[in-house]
Design a protein around this motif. Structure first.
Motif, short mmCIF file in Angstrom:
data_model
loop_
_atom_site.label_atom_id
_atom_site.label_comp_id
_atom_site.label_asym_id
_atom_site.label_seq_id
_atom_site.Cartn_x
_atom_site.Cartn_y
_atom_site.Cartn_z
N LEU A 169 -4.26 9.98 -7.81
CA LEU A 169 -4.73 9.21 -8.96
C LEU A 169 -5.03 10.07 -10.19
CD1 LEU A 169 -6.95 6.38 -7.46
CD2 LEU A 169 -4.62 6.28 -8.33
N ILE A 174 0.38 1.98 -6.72
CA ILE A 174 0.66 2.55 -8.04
C ILE A 174 2.05 2.15 -8.54
CG2 ILE A 174 -0.86 4.49 -7.60
CD1 ILE A 174 1.55 6.24 -7.19
N ASN A 222 -5.20 8.89 -2.38
CA ASN A 222 -5.66 8.43 -3.69
C ASN A 222 -6.40 9.53 -4.44
OD1 ASN A 222 -5.36 5.27 -4.24
ND2 ASN A 222 -5.59 5.58 -2.04
#
Length: 739
Positions: free
Chosen positions: A467, A284, A463
């Motif tokens: 996310l 990221i 994640n």
């Protein structure tokens, strides 16, 4: 048959031949291939053939000419045109032409980007323009476009160098003069490892090093080139926005938020980087596919929503296509502003192809679009095929598209469709994040283990938790912040980004604290990686039962990866240290190799110990002049820094490693400084009755990015004087400067 018991004779009696009970495998394969051809899936294999041509180019032991692959490309294209009535032969000709195209593109790229590289270490005056600057925890890292380098022949003078310095008052565009310590871009830290020199060559960097003293501003001897002036202006804007975001966000959260927008990651601490890696969410902070898709998607949604507010526009204008066009412009501007790194450019190409499909009324998400993106990338930057960014990004997207194609064929879940409004979208979002993360992790795991020798088993958890914040809060806030930045009203967006980024960092730290959040695995060879890649391609590019044949290369890759060949001795390229497998099977350290190189060695062996772990020296019998370590088979390896001790070790040890030059006879196998300068980092396997050596710099390979071979050292030349503190700076800094 009569020798069998009666019970088995009845079961083994066949009234027809065995072949009658076997299905017509040949017919089924032909039918499956016919179906794939009807679905136009063969086009997806063109970038694979091009990639094979690129690999063949990099396997060459000398630089090939351009005429031969270009002629092969033309001849195969003509043959495909003439054989278009014979479909099988035409397909073979097209595939061969694609391979020649990849080979030609790589040859052309190398010839077009070729620039001199520093041949040997150099300490002296350096003048040049500051092209790019990145603030770091300690000092800054700058890229300098060289205008003068006294003491180096103009024909061998690097065009660009990358150095670190503690001076923080510089800015892009300054023409500086300073005393610099420069080194040639270092080769691999181990045979088969990451080639820093090759990547530096394709980045146009001809030397790395540091500036420890004062830096003076000097009048430029020539006007600044227009292209450099544009790069300087962009970098100045990036630095200003980075400082603004980092200050508004605060601490490491602000540094992470700034990296998400501008691509400047120098302010992120090593501890934060380690936590993000352990949580499986380091991607990221590297501007690539996720950021480009989120940025372009946010722009696409905003423009489309604003246009539909007008009934006239919504009814008479192609709103969707206009939104796609604006998103393409926004994504391109984002790529340029964020530095246009290799990974960002590849993501931009993929995004532009997807949005361009909307303009021509084609599905935006399709394997054909991905193949077209890969073709463009390979034609433009063939060397990217060898890097983890290309392999992991295209592998993950291919797996996700293939999964989406299968998902569309499933029957809808009637139970979930009947759920009330708040529950149904939340459930679909949770399932989507978990499923896509699992698919992407499975597709990229072999590449992560091959390049970094690490696997993060809790990446799915990291994640799944992080996310949603990145997708729903961080990236939309970034878009609004960039739009409000020219008006000076951007601080609320950066504050929101900092809050969400801080929460993501807390999640990463929590996941990283779980036991075995990072598993270190031994490095496996390139053959296993090729088999893994072939399995992934076969599984994702076919749509019929042919895809199940992907199990064959997968099994082969697993077999090779599960039994890697691990060296018993690893020697630093300058002789500063050696790692030897001790009697208990663990690696034992002698000398003082750089921290970076030692980390690479330990990870390649599947050893999770830290470079400063005192247990690394257990098993080494050392004194101020050197060390002796015994192998599991009883043979001894001596590492020495003293000439008198070297004479004794040549009589007692089986293998002797030294950073000194030595021309006298030695009864043992001797690796001295001249051999290391010729061969680079060296690995030895203790074979029965001898040694098998593997070198990082193969003498037979003469490519533009390989080191210049040093001249043989005269026997009468004295040993070099001890290096100064400036000359013994961490080689890790040089390697880090290339990354």
């Amino acid at each position: 048959m009569l020798a069998l018991p009666a019970r088995l004779r009845r079961g083994a009696h066949f009234s027809q031949p065995l072949s009658a009970f076997l299905p017509d495998w040949g017919g089924r394969l032909r039918q499956a291939f016919e179906t794939e051809i009807e679905r136009r899936r063969l086009f997806n294999w063109l970038p694979v053939c091009m990639g094979a041509g690129v690999l063949l180019y990099f396997l060459a032991d000398r630089e090939p000419g351009l005429a031969a692959p270009l002629a092969g490309l033309v001849l195969c294209a003509l043959a495909a045109l003439l054989m278009r009535q014979r479909r099988a032969i035409m397909a073979i000709c097209i595939a061969t032409a694609a391979a020649f195209a990849g080979f030609t593109a790589a040859t052309w790229r190398t010839a077009n980007i070729a620039a001199p590289a520093l041949a040997r270490n150099h300490v002296g005056k350096l003048t040049g323009f500051v092209e790019a600057l990145e603030q770091r925890e300690k000092g800054v890292r700058i890229v300098i476009q060289v205008t003068d380098l006294p003491g180096v022949d103009p024909g061998q003078r690097p065009r660009r160098v990358r150095v670190t310095t503690p001076v923080t008052t510089l800015k892009p565009g300054d023409h500086i003069s300073a005393t610099a310590r420069l080194l040639p871009p270092p080769g691999p830290a181990r045979p088969g490892g990451y080639d820093f020199a090759r990547d530096a060559f394709f980045q146009g960097v001809g030397a790395v090093g540091n500036i420890a003293g004062k830096i003076a501003l000097a009048p430029p001897p020539v006007p600044m080139p227009r292209r450099l002036a544009l790069a300087v202006a962009i970098d100045q804007a990036r630095n200003a926005l980075t400082e603004r975001i980092a200050t508004s966000g605060g601490g490491q959260a602000g540094a992470m938020a700034a990296a998400l927008v501008t691509g400047k990651r120098g302010l992120i601490s090593e501890q934060t980087n380690n936590d993000l890696r352990a949580a499986g969410i380091y991607h990221i902070v590297s501007i690539s596919g996720l950021h480009m898709v989120l940025a372009a998607g946010t722009i696409f949604w905003l423009v489309r929503a604003l246009l539909t507010l007008s009934q006239t526009v919504a009814l008479h204008w192609p709103v969707k296509k206009l939104a796609a066009l604006v998103a393409m412009l926004g994504a391109t501007a984002y790529c340029i502003f964020s530095g246009a790194d290799v990974a960002t450019e590849r993501s931009l190409i993929m995004t532009l192809v997807m949005l361009g499909a909307i303009l021509v009324d084609r599905p935006a998400l399709s394997m054909r679009n991905l193949a077209l993106s890969a073709i463009i990338v390979l034609l433009r930057e063939p060397e990217a095929l060898l890097g983890p960014s290309f392999q992991m990004s295209f592998g993950a997207v291919a797996a996700l598209i293939a999964f989406a194609e299968r998902w569309q064929e499933r029957a809808p879940d009637a139970a979930a469709a009947a759920w009330p409004w708040p529950l149904r979208p939340l459930w679909l979002s949770a399932v989507g994040i978990l499923t896509t993360t699992m698919v992407a992790t499975a597709a990229t795991a072999p590449y992560g283990v091959y390049h970094f020798q690490t696997f993060n088993p809790f990446g799915l958890l990291g994640n799944a938790l992080a996310l949603p914040f990145v997708s729903l809060i961080v990236m939309p806030a970034a878009v609004f912040g960039v739009l409000a930045y020219p008006f000076g009203l951007d601080w609320p967006a950066w504050a929101l980004m900092g809050w969400a980024s801080g929460y993501v960092l807390q999640l990463a730290h929590w996941v990283a604290g779980i036991d075995r959040s990072t598993v270190v695995l031994p490095a496996f060879g390139s053959t296993a990686l090729i088999l893994f890649s072939l399995s992934l391609l076969w599984l994702t590019l076919w749509t019929t039962a042919l895809r199940f044949l992907a199990a064959l290369p997968l099994v082969g890759g697993l077999a090779l990866a599960s039994a890697p060949s691990r060296p018993d001795i690893l020697i630093e390229r300058d002789g500063s240290g050696v790692l030897v497998r001790g009697p208990e099977g663990k690696m034992v350290l002698a000398g003082k190799p750089s921290r970076f190189v030692l980390t690479q060695w330990l990870h390649a062996d599947g050893d999770s110990r830290a470079p400063d772990d005192a247990a690394l020296r257990n098993g080494a019998a050392c004194d101020p002049r050197g060390c002796v370590i015994r192998l599991p088979d009883g043979r001894s390896v001596a590492y020495t820094r003293d000439r008198i001790t070297l004479v004794e070790d040549c009589l007692r040890a089986d293998l002797v490693v030294t950073s000194l030059y030595w021309t006298a006879p030695c009864a043992a196998r001797l690796i001295d400084r001249s051999a290391l300068m010729r061969d680079g980092a060296t690995a030895y396997h203790a074979a029965r009755g001898g040694w098998r050596a593997y070198t990082a710099d193969e003498v037979t390979r003469l490519r533009p990015w390989t080191r210049a071979r040093p001249e043989p050292k005269p026997a009468s030349e004295p040993a070099p004087a001890p290096a100064t503190a400036a000359a013994t700076a961490e080689p890790a800094q040089d390697a880090e400067a290339i990354q």
